[in-house]
Motif scaffolding. Sequence first.
Motif, PDB file in Angstrom:
ATOM      1  N   TRP A 131      23.697  33.369  42.323  1.00 47.37           N
ATOM      2  CA  TRP A 131      24.484  34.525  41.882  1.00 47.37           C
ATOM      3  C   TRP A 131      23.870  35.127  40.622  1.00 47.37           C
ATOM      4  N   TRP A 132      24.291  36.354  40.281  1.00 52.17           N
ATOM      5  CA  TRP A 132      23.653  37.086  39.183  1.00 52.17           C
ATOM      6  C   TRP A 132      23.767  36.373  37.848  1.00 52.17           C
ATOM      7  N   MET A 176      34.698  40.238  30.118  1.00 54.39           N
ATOM      8  CA  MET A 176      34.165  38.940  29.706  1.00 54.39           C
ATOM      9  C   MET A 176      32.653  39.014  29.511  1.00 54.39           C
ATOM     10  N   LEU A 177      31.969  39.742  30.386  1.00 54.79           N
ATOM     11  CA  LEU A 177      30.528  39.895  30.250  1.00 54.79           C
ATOM     12  C   LEU A 177      30.193  40.708  29.003  1.00 54.79           C
ATOM     13  N   LEU A 178      31.019  41.700  28.692  1.00 55.95           N
ATOM     14  CA  LEU A 178      30.807  42.488  27.478  1.00 55.95           C
ATOM     15  C   LEU A 178      30.910  41.607  26.233  1.00 55.95           C
ATOM     16  N   VAL A 179      31.916  40.737  26.187  1.00 56.52           N
ATOM     17  CA  VAL A 179      32.065  39.828  25.049  1.00 56.52           C
ATOM     18  C   VAL A 179      30.847  38.918  24.927  1.00 56.52           C
ATOM     19  N   VAL A 205      25.716  43.134  39.605  1.00 57.43           N
ATOM     20  CA  VAL A 205      26.843  43.214  38.666  1.00 57.43           C
ATOM     21  C   VAL A 205      27.800  44.328  39.076  1.00 57.43           C
ATOM     22  N   THR A 206      27.248  45.478  39.480  1.00 57.36           N
ATOM     23  CA  THR A 206      28.105  46.607  39.847  1.00 57.36           C
ATOM     24  C   THR A 206      28.942  46.304  41.089  1.00 57.36           C
ATOM     25  N   THR A 207      28.386  45.572  42.038  1.00 53.32           N
ATOM     26  CA  THR A 207      29.141  45.276  43.260  1.00 53.32           C
ATOM     27  C   THR A 207      30.076  44.083  43.093  1.00 53.32           C
ATOM     28  N   ASP A 208      29.751  43.158  42.173  1.00 52.89           N
ATOM     29  CA  ASP A 208      30.573  41.964  42.000  1.00 52.89           C
ATOM     30  C   ASP A 208      31.708  42.200  41.002  1.00 52.89           C
ATOM     31  N   LEU A 209      31.373  42.658  39.798  1.00 55.23           N
ATOM     32  CA  LEU A 209      32.389  42.863  38.758  1.00 55.23           C
ATOM     33  C   LEU A 209      33.011  44.256  38.804  1.00 55.23           C
ATOM     34  N   ARG A 210      32.381  45.185  39.491  1.00 54.94           N
ATOM     35  CA  ARG A 210      32.855  46.568  39.639  1.00 54.94           C
ATOM     36  C   ARG A 210      33.174  47.225  38.295  1.00 54.94           C
ATOM     37  N   PRO A 211      32.200  47.295  37.396  1.00 49.41           N
ATOM     38  CA  PRO A 211      32.434  48.006  36.142  1.00 49.41           C
ATOM     39  C   PRO A 211      32.411  49.514  36.360  1.00 49.41           C
ATOM     40  N   GLY A 257      27.485  52.042  43.202  1.00 54.83           N
ATOM     41  CA  GLY A 257      28.815  52.256  43.756  1.00 54.83           C
ATOM     42  C   GLY A 257      28.818  53.289  44.861  1.00 54.83           C
ATOM     43  N   ALA A 258      28.045  54.382  44.681  1.00 60.36           N
ATOM     44  CA  ALA A 258      28.003  55.441  45.689  1.00 60.36           C
ATOM     45  C   ALA A 258      27.358  54.945  46.984  1.00 60.36           C
TER      46      ALA A 258
END
Length: 509
Positions: A177-178, A114-117, A50-56, A453-454
């Motif tokens: 996919w996730w 969108m994922l948050l909703v 999720v972090t690499t795809d949606l970049r939250p 991300g790091a």
Amino acid sequence: MSHVHVPTTEPIQPARRARPRDWGALAVLMLPVLLTSIDNTVLSFALPQVTTDLRPTGTQLLWIVDLYPLMLAGFLIAAGSLGDRVGRRRLLVLGALGFGVASLVAAFSTTPEMLLVARGLLGFFGAALMPSTLSLIRNIFEDASQRRVAIATWAAMFSGGAALGPVLGGWLLQHYWWGSVFLINAPIIVAFVVLAFVLLPESRDPSPGPIDVPSIVLSLTAMLPLTFAIKKAAESGLTDVVVLTVVVGVASVVAFLRRQRRLAHPMIDLTLFGNRVFTGAITANLLSLMGFAGFMFFAAQFLQLVMGLSPLESAVALLPGLVVTVAAGFVAVRLVQRVPVHLVVAGSFVLSATGYAIAAFGDPSTGSIMLAFAVLGVGIGLAETLTNDLMLAGVPPHKAGAASALSETAYEIGAVLGTAVLGSILTQTFRRELQVPSYAADTTGHTFETLGGALERAALFPNEVGDTLRASAIAAFDHGVQLTSAAAIVVALSAAWMSFRMLRDAPKH
């Protein structure tokens, strides 16, 4: 000796023993439990993707995890009261159908928002599922010993779902996919809706009173702002926004409690909290889930991002601990026949503290995380079965929905606090400790808020440049795990002391 409320609703005649059809109904009730428990854990193993795809951002990542249990906690009391009025089976079916639609939205999300909703909708409809499962168990199983077995099964299914979700999710994450992890819900929902009408009895409070909309609103304006304040205070300190949300939340709590005292048919029977055993059990329930959620938040990231395991491998690594959790719930039923319940629950928290100590002070490795989680799991399994039984045993069957809602609210608040408090300690420590060379800086401002991300940024630089950044990120994360574990140890030992004192008056089994 403090006064203990003694229920007056126990039948004079021996309680009816459960029939085969009742055990079949229990099996059906485990399906919605499986739904909600899967969704509580499966996302943890998808977080790196999720972090690499949606970049939250780091804050969005915490909210993606937290919003589901937050919405569950916010609506559970209202849902428990509604189930008592409109029928628990009916509410279960409606909740399952809504849960299925929300799962599709989550699966095909294209942005963090969108994922948050979708996660919020999953929590909303999940709230319609959980109180009805426990309240139906309370009404179906009249015999105390059989009810404890049923509750142990209920608690075990939570742990079983927590085990099944990551394994199925891990396999899906290796092949798809996730978003595919949310599609696990579809076959479970179809099976449940069909079987619910065949095996589940309808039940409701015969004299529930009207639905109280102001109380529903006040329960939401209490839960949501207070949880938000906890998260924001952990991130940025005592800001004006934090103070404002605390004021709104506290004012709503006060208004809600005053309203419940005035109503002839309140959403929550506040006299329950005059019972030290009930209050101690619900508090212990909350604190045990706080430790579990906090551990899951960092364990999946450590195994995948630091140790380099695949999602499936990391799920399998935690599987023994989840199996132990399931087994401990059934052991608790037999154990309290020989050992006073307050000693068992207090000891369960000592075990939880020991598990976190292994994670904090042992050499960071896959083996140490597996051992820590197994020890923690024994404590969680013992505590969850016994605290839920203590809460339900003291209420009449027609009020089981409200009591179940309180139990589930404590469960979900614990999950929220686990990621809001313990997760925020980890996130804040990581940000503070991470050393980013000027030549590796990122102008977006969000890359270095999470370990994923790091490490992704470090992979862009060859040789010692990337190695230095990677080493700094892992060291910062490890230090965050240590501080998070230290805080969890304090919580667990405080809970052990509280359980020892408040549950001493619990009836002997």
